[in-house]
Design a protein around this motif. Structure first.
Motif, PDB file in Angstrom:
ATOM      1  N   ILE A  78     -35.809  -9.643  -3.679  1.00 30.60           N
ATOM      2  CA  ILE A  78     -36.754  -9.378  -2.585  1.00 30.60           C
ATOM      3  C   ILE A  78     -37.825  -8.453  -3.146  1.00 30.60           C
ATOM      4  N   ASP A 124     -42.673 -10.260  -0.881  1.00 37.47           N
ATOM      5  CA  ASP A 124     -41.978 -10.811   0.293  1.00 37.47           C
ATOM      6  C   ASP A 124     -42.174  -9.885   1.486  1.00 37.47           C
ATOM      7  N   LEU A 176     -42.644 -12.236   4.785  1.00 36.63           N
ATOM      8  CA  LEU A 176     -42.768 -13.690   4.700  1.00 36.63           C
ATOM      9  C   LEU A 176     -41.781 -14.347   5.658  1.00 36.63           C
ATOM     10  N   ARG A 179     -38.717 -16.361   4.440  1.00 37.56           N
ATOM     11  CA  ARG A 179     -37.573 -15.649   3.849  1.00 37.56           C
ATOM     12  C   ARG A 179     -36.808 -14.794   4.854  1.00 37.56           C
TER      13      ARG A 179
END
Length: 362
Positions: A78, A124, A176, A179
């Motif tokens: 991540i 992310d 995001l 995710r």
């Protein structure tokens, strides 16, 4: 120019003019992301580079592999980015960067440098401070790149004192959507000695779609200036107390990103380092002994003189998370004698970027 490219160019152009917001109030209302076409990050990066063609190229920064500390995982790491991007109104109107040419601060180009940095690392999760162009720039563009965003402005932002400002600055948190899904979100107005202050934080619990594991991410920006150390310390204690409740006493792994406006010698840093939340500062891992913060995360020259300080941090739950890699800082040579911001770099603070993975499977 293909149809997609021309649409993209008009999306960027709409956000280019800093006075557009006052001429077109609809830009201040966050558009429904459902009605915005997705943008290919490569295309947006090309558009930014076209705007920046007269400027020197971006500095090269490398990731330092820290995987000795990182367990093997089936899931991709991540990537978290922390950055005080410098509020436009403050950069142009209040901060007195005496060695920075005023043309280097033009929003039309500086905005593209900020976007270029974000697109280069493709985090992310993105944690920003001093955001005063959320509704007209960062929200519409980043939502088209697949991010979900939240903005919490300061109650009495100093940007509002600047003529032709673009509204208050504050903290912004983006993640995001492919995710993570949002479990809950809290906007926190920090207190100090029971008084509500002008500083804020956002804390969100996210669920990782690949692993179904939860993660709490928080962003903050503490009170600036010498003489306010006890005040910052109290704000930090208030934030830790809030995070204690949100993470159910550290049951949910935590990452805290922020401009703490505090060197590692300050009390607020010590509170975070010794908290029962069991936090470590990720950028210490770049030092030879793993125990020392970087020599600087901000470097500027104001009328009062040169300021080189370590103020920005990414804290993480060391029992639950490991740092796989961290982005090295710009060198003194890259920063140059006039320091930051500059034609090369859009803020007086450096971005911090880390790749995290969860420790053993639960």
């Amino acid at each position: 120019m293909g149809n997609g490219t021309s649409r993209l160019y008009s999306a960027l152009a709409k956000t280019l003019n800093s006075s557009a917001a006052s001429q077109h109030p609809e830009y201040l209302v966050a558009p429904d992301p459902e009605h915005l076409e997705p943008i290919d990050p490569k295309e947006l990066l090309e558009e930014c580079r076209a705007v920046l063609h007269t400027r020197p190229p971006r500095f090269q920064r490398d990731f330092v592999d820290l995987r000795a500390d990182c367990p093997s995982s089936h899931h991709p790491p991540i990537r978290v980015m922390q950055w005080n991007i410098l509020a436009q109104a403050l950069g142009e109107g209040k901060d007195n960067f005496v060695q920075c040419p005023i043309e280097a601060l033009k929003w039309e180009e500086r905005k593209c440098l900020i976007l270029e940095e974000i697109l280069a690392y493709q985090p992310d999760i993105l944690c920003l401070q001093e955001v005063d162009h959320y509704f007209d720039t960062f929200h519409p563009l980043l939502s088209r790149l697949g991010y979900q965003g939240t903005f919490f402005p300061k109650p009495w932002s100093p940007c509002l004192d600047v003529e032709h400002n673009n509204g208050p600055d504050g903290c912004a948190l983006f993640f995001l959507q492919n995710r993570f899904k949002l479990v809950n979100s809290a906007n926190i107005r920090l207190t100090a000695m029971t008084l509500k202050t002008n500083q804020v934080a956002i804390a969100q619990t996210l669920e990782c779609k690949e692993s179904s594991r939860q993660l709490c991410i928080a962003v903050t920006h503490l009170k600036a200036r010498t003489g306010w150390e006890r005040f910052r310390s109290a704000q930090g204690c208030d934030l830790l107390q809030n995070l204690q409740n949100i993470t159910q006493g550290a049951k949910i792994p935590l990452i805290v990103c922020g401009d703490f406006n505090a060197e590692p010698t300050e009390e607020v840093y010590k509170h975070f380092a010794s908290s029962s939340l069991n936090l470590n500062s990720a950028y210490k891992l770049l030092s030879a002994d793993g125990q020392s913060e970087p020599p600087y995360t901000t470097w500027k020259i104001r009328t009062s003189g040169e300021c080189r300080h370590t103020l920005d941090y990414i804290w993480y739950s060391k029992h639950a998370l490991s740092v796989c890699s961290a982005l090295d800082l710009l060198t003194e040579e890259q920063i140059g004698p006039n320091r930051l911001p500059s034609f090369n770099y859009p803020s007086d603070h450096l971005s911090l970027v880390c790749d995290f993975s969860f420790n053993e499977e639960p």
